[in-house]
Design a protein around this motif. Structure first.
Motif, PDB file in Angstrom:
ATOM      1  N   LEU A 338       0.814  -1.218   0.000  1.00 30.38           N
ATOM      2  CA  LEU A 338       0.000   0.000   0.000  1.00 30.38           C
ATOM      3  C   LEU A 338       0.847   1.267   0.000  1.00 30.38           C
ATOM      4  N   ASN A 339       2.149   1.127   0.227  1.00 35.41           N
ATOM      5  CA  ASN A 339       3.050   2.274   0.219  1.00 35.41           C
ATOM      6  C   ASN A 339       4.058   2.207  -0.922  1.00 35.41           C
ATOM      7  N   SER A 340       3.768   1.417  -1.918  1.00 34.29           N
ATOM      8  CA  SER A 340       4.686   1.261  -3.048  1.00 34.29           C
ATOM      9  C   SER A 340       4.904   2.596  -3.758  1.00 34.29           C
ATOM     10  N   THR A 341       6.112   2.780  -4.281  1.00 32.86           N
ATOM     11  CA  THR A 341       6.409   3.957  -5.104  1.00 32.86           C
ATOM     12  C   THR A 341       6.450   3.600  -6.585  1.00 32.86           C
ATOM     13  N   ASP A 342       6.055   2.369  -6.914  1.00 37.06           N
ATOM     14  CA  ASP A 342       6.049   1.929  -8.309  1.00 37.06           C
ATOM     15  C   ASP A 342       4.813   2.439  -9.036  1.00 37.06           C
ATOM     16  N   TRP A 343       4.767   2.134 -10.327  1.00 36.23           N
ATOM     17  CA  TRP A 343       3.649   2.527 -11.177  1.00 36.23           C
ATOM     18  C   TRP A 343       3.131   1.344 -11.968  1.00 36.23           C
ATOM     19  N   LEU A 344       1.835   1.340 -12.221  1.00 39.46           N
ATOM     20  CA  LEU A 344       1.269   0.430 -13.204  1.00 39.46           C
ATOM     21  C   LEU A 344       1.488   1.036 -14.582  1.00 39.46           C
ATOM     22  N   GLU A 345       1.968   0.236 -15.502  1.00 41.04           N
ATOM     23  CA  GLU A 345       2.212   0.709 -16.859  1.00 41.04           C
ATOM     24  C   GLU A 345       1.283  -0.033 -17.823  1.00 41.04           C
ATOM     25  N   PRO A 346       0.963   0.582 -18.966  1.00 43.85           N
ATOM     26  CA  PRO A 346       0.190  -0.138 -19.975  1.00 43.85           C
ATOM     27  C   PRO A 346       0.916  -1.427 -20.359  1.00 43.85           C
ATOM     28  N   THR A 347       0.171  -2.470 -20.629  1.00 39.53           N
ATOM     29  CA  THR A 347       0.790  -3.743 -20.959  1.00 39.53           C
ATOM     30  C   THR A 347       1.477  -3.674 -22.317  1.00 39.53           C
ATOM     31  N   GLY A 348       2.592  -4.368 -22.408  1.00 42.50           N
ATOM     32  CA  GLY A 348       3.312  -4.453 -23.668  1.00 42.50           C
ATOM     33  C   GLY A 348       3.706  -3.098 -24.210  1.00 42.50           C
ATOM     34  N   ASP A 349       3.370  -2.875 -25.467  1.00 38.79           N
ATOM     35  CA  ASP A 349       3.725  -1.631 -26.157  1.00 38.79           C
ATOM     36  C   ASP A 349       2.475  -0.808 -26.447  1.00 38.79           C
ATOM     37  N   ASN A 350       1.465  -0.936 -25.573  1.00 38.96           N
ATOM     38  CA  ASN A 350       0.156  -0.353 -25.879  1.00 38.96           C
ATOM     39  C   ASN A 350       0.128   1.168 -25.878  1.00 38.96           C
ATOM     40  N   TRP A 351       1.052   1.807 -25.168  1.00 38.11           N
ATOM     41  CA  TRP A 351       0.988   3.261 -25.048  1.00 38.11           C
ATOM     42  C   TRP A 351       1.381   3.944 -26.352  1.00 38.11           C
ATOM     43  N   ALA A 352       2.511   3.546 -26.901  1.00 39.43           N
ATOM     44  CA  ALA A 352       3.007   4.182 -28.129  1.00 39.43           C
ATOM     45  C   ALA A 352       3.731   3.138 -28.977  1.00 39.43           C
ATOM     46  N   PRO A 353       2.986   2.275 -29.633  1.00 37.24           N
ATOM     47  CA  PRO A 353       3.613   1.227 -30.443  1.00 37.24           C
ATOM     48  C   PRO A 353       4.551   1.804 -31.501  1.00 37.24           C
ATOM     49  N   SER A 354       5.603   1.081 -31.802  1.00 31.89           N
ATOM     50  CA  SER A 354       6.585   1.541 -32.781  1.00 31.89           C
ATOM     51  C   SER A 354       5.928   1.853 -34.125  1.00 31.89           C
ATOM     52  N   LYS A 355       4.964   1.035 -34.518  1.00 31.57           N
ATOM     53  CA  LYS A 355       4.279   1.263 -35.796  1.00 31.57           C
ATOM     54  C   LYS A 355       3.527   2.591 -35.780  1.00 31.57           C
ATOM     55  N   VAL A 356       2.918   2.918 -34.661  1.00 33.89           N
ATOM     56  CA  VAL A 356       2.187   4.184 -34.533  1.00 33.89           C
ATOM     57  C   VAL A 356       3.151   5.359 -34.593  1.00 33.89           C
ATOM     58  N   LEU A 357       4.234   5.301 -33.819  1.00 38.95           N
ATOM     59  CA  LEU A 357       5.189   6.400 -33.832  1.00 38.95           C
ATOM     60  C   LEU A 357       5.829   6.553 -35.211  1.00 38.95           C
ATOM     61  N   GLY A 358       6.112   5.437 -35.862  1.00 39.89           N
ATOM     62  CA  GLY A 358       6.699   5.494 -37.189  1.00 39.89           C
ATOM     63  C   GLY A 358       5.830   6.214 -38.195  1.00 39.89           C
ATOM     64  N   ALA A 359       4.517   6.150 -38.000  1.00 38.53           N
ATOM     65  CA  ALA A 359       3.589   6.798 -38.936  1.00 38.53           C
ATOM     66  C   ALA A 359       3.680   8.316 -38.874  1.00 38.53           C
ATOM     67  N   PHE A 360       4.338   8.853 -37.851  1.00 35.58           N
ATOM     68  CA  PHE A 360       4.521  10.300 -37.733  1.00 35.58           C
ATOM     69  C   PHE A 360       5.820  10.768 -38.389  1.00 35.58           C
ATOM     70  N   PHE A 361       6.502   9.877 -39.082  1.00 31.00           N
ATOM     71  CA  PHE A 361       7.779  10.204 -39.721  1.00 31.00           C
ATOM     72  C   PHE A 361       7.734   9.906 -41.212  1.00 31.00           C
TER      73      PHE A 361
END
Length: 372
Positions: A338-361
């Protein structure tokens, strides 16, 4: 008032069609249009020296960011021969100090500078100084209004809107709400609040009865909410909180002796642990700005830009991701801290997949395996 597609259609021409939803309800100050770095070429080839001009180090979110840059990404890219070092400075929320530190970085030969969550205008002249010296500046988890920077960030205004709408519905469309901001005057904090208030405006029976600054820090948020609850006896039906403050807010409420009300959760493992142990607490939570995923996203964009891949636009945005109690159970054990300083992160590459970021280039390539 937030902007919709109709108001910014012309400036969305270069945004990949699949990603335009992330630009809904955008803060109208977020720069759009063609990137000034579309044809950028670095002063020299790799390995590059990266500057991280941090403006705050006082919470677990910033610690996770630093760990990801220095202990995870740097070794990977150093082994690949792409990065030599990461130079880190801390300005502790002093714009003048950050300006001096960034200028010194430029003069000392960094090849790119990363900033986070800064004041939207205060360092614009310094960003232009860096740009004129061939050093691109990248703002993540927040934006700057400089036409010479690239913003790589969550759509905080849309995130605030999602949070406000969820909370209003969670409390049945009526009641008193306390808004716990981040650091007023900073892009992410102000944008989130704009979105949250916009959402709550659609619920005439929901009233914001208090607004405190939690400074994105549990200890600060806990003190400020405790003071508010001690001096405002009216019923509070919901807490609209900017992460990373939710555990502090939760502890303040629990210690106040008041009935527990819905609280917006944004990814802190400590608050998520309480939810795991009390599954009826809230119906869902959200990844608004997951620190390690945010760090990887901006790093990816920095590397691609230095590699001459050609960023198309001034601002690359991501949308908030909801997560459920089942996601929490999968991420945290039953005896979680209950006092953890960690974070839950989106699973895998769900936040910013390489394919998605690549589409901006213009010329996308895997930045880690790219060869000059």
């Amino acid at each position: 008032m937030l902007s919709s597609h109709a108001g910014i259609a012309a400036e969305l021409d270069e945004i990949p069609a699949s990603e335009k939803a992330a630009y809904e309800r955008i803060d109208p100050q977020v720069p759009l249009g063609i990137s000034p770095l579309r044809n950028f070429k670095p002063k020299k080839g790799p390995p590059w020296k990266i500057g991280y001009a941090s403006n705050y180090a006082g919470n677990g979110w910033r610690a996770a960011i630093m760990d990801e840059f220095v202990n995870k990404l740097l070794p990977q890219y150093k082994e690949a021969g792409l990065v030599s070092e990461v130079v880190v400075t801390q300005s502790e929320l002093k714009d003048t100090v950050q300006i001096q530190q960034m200028r010194q970085m430029v003069d000392d030969g960094v090849d790119a500078i990363i900033i986070c969550c800064s004041n939207v205008t205060a360092i614009n002249q310094t960003i232009e100084y860096a740009y004129n010296k061939g050093v691109p500046v990248f703002s993540f988890s927040g934006y700057v209004t400089s036409p010479y920077a690239i913003n790589v960030t969550e759509n905080a205004a849309a995130g605030g809107y999602i949070a406000g709408k969820w909370l209003a519905e969670e409390i049945g469309g009526k009641g008193n709400v306390v808004l716990v901001s981040g650091i007023p005057g900073f892009a992410t904090s102000d944008s989130f609040d704009i979105g949250a208030k916009d959402a709550l405006a659609a619920f005439p029976d929901v009233k914001i009865v208090g607004n405190v600054a939690g400074n994105w820090t549990d200890q600060v948020a806990q003190v400020e909410v405790q003071k508010f609850l001690a001096t405002n006896p009216q019923q509070i039906d919901g807490m609209l909180v900017q992460s990373s403050s939710e555990n502090g807010v939760l502890n303040a409420v629990l210690q106040s002796g008041r009935p527990l009300m819905p609280i917006v959760l944004g990814g802190e493992a400590s608050a998520a642990c309480f939810w795991r142990k009390n599954p009826e607490f809230v119906s869902k939570s959200f990844h608004f700005w997951p620190p390690r995923a945010d760090a990887r996203m901006v790093w990816d964009v920095v590397m691609r830009t230095l590699q001459g891949q050609g960023p198309k636009v001034k601002s690359i945005l991501r949308a908030a991701l909801p997560y459920t109690i089942d996601d929490v159970k999968a991420a945290l054990p039953e005896d979680c801290d209950l006092n953890s300083t960690d974070w839950l992160e989106p699973t895998g590459d769900n936040w910013a997949p390489s394919k998605v970021l690549g589409a901006f280039f213009d010329k996308p390539s895997d930045p880690l395996t790219w060869k000059p």
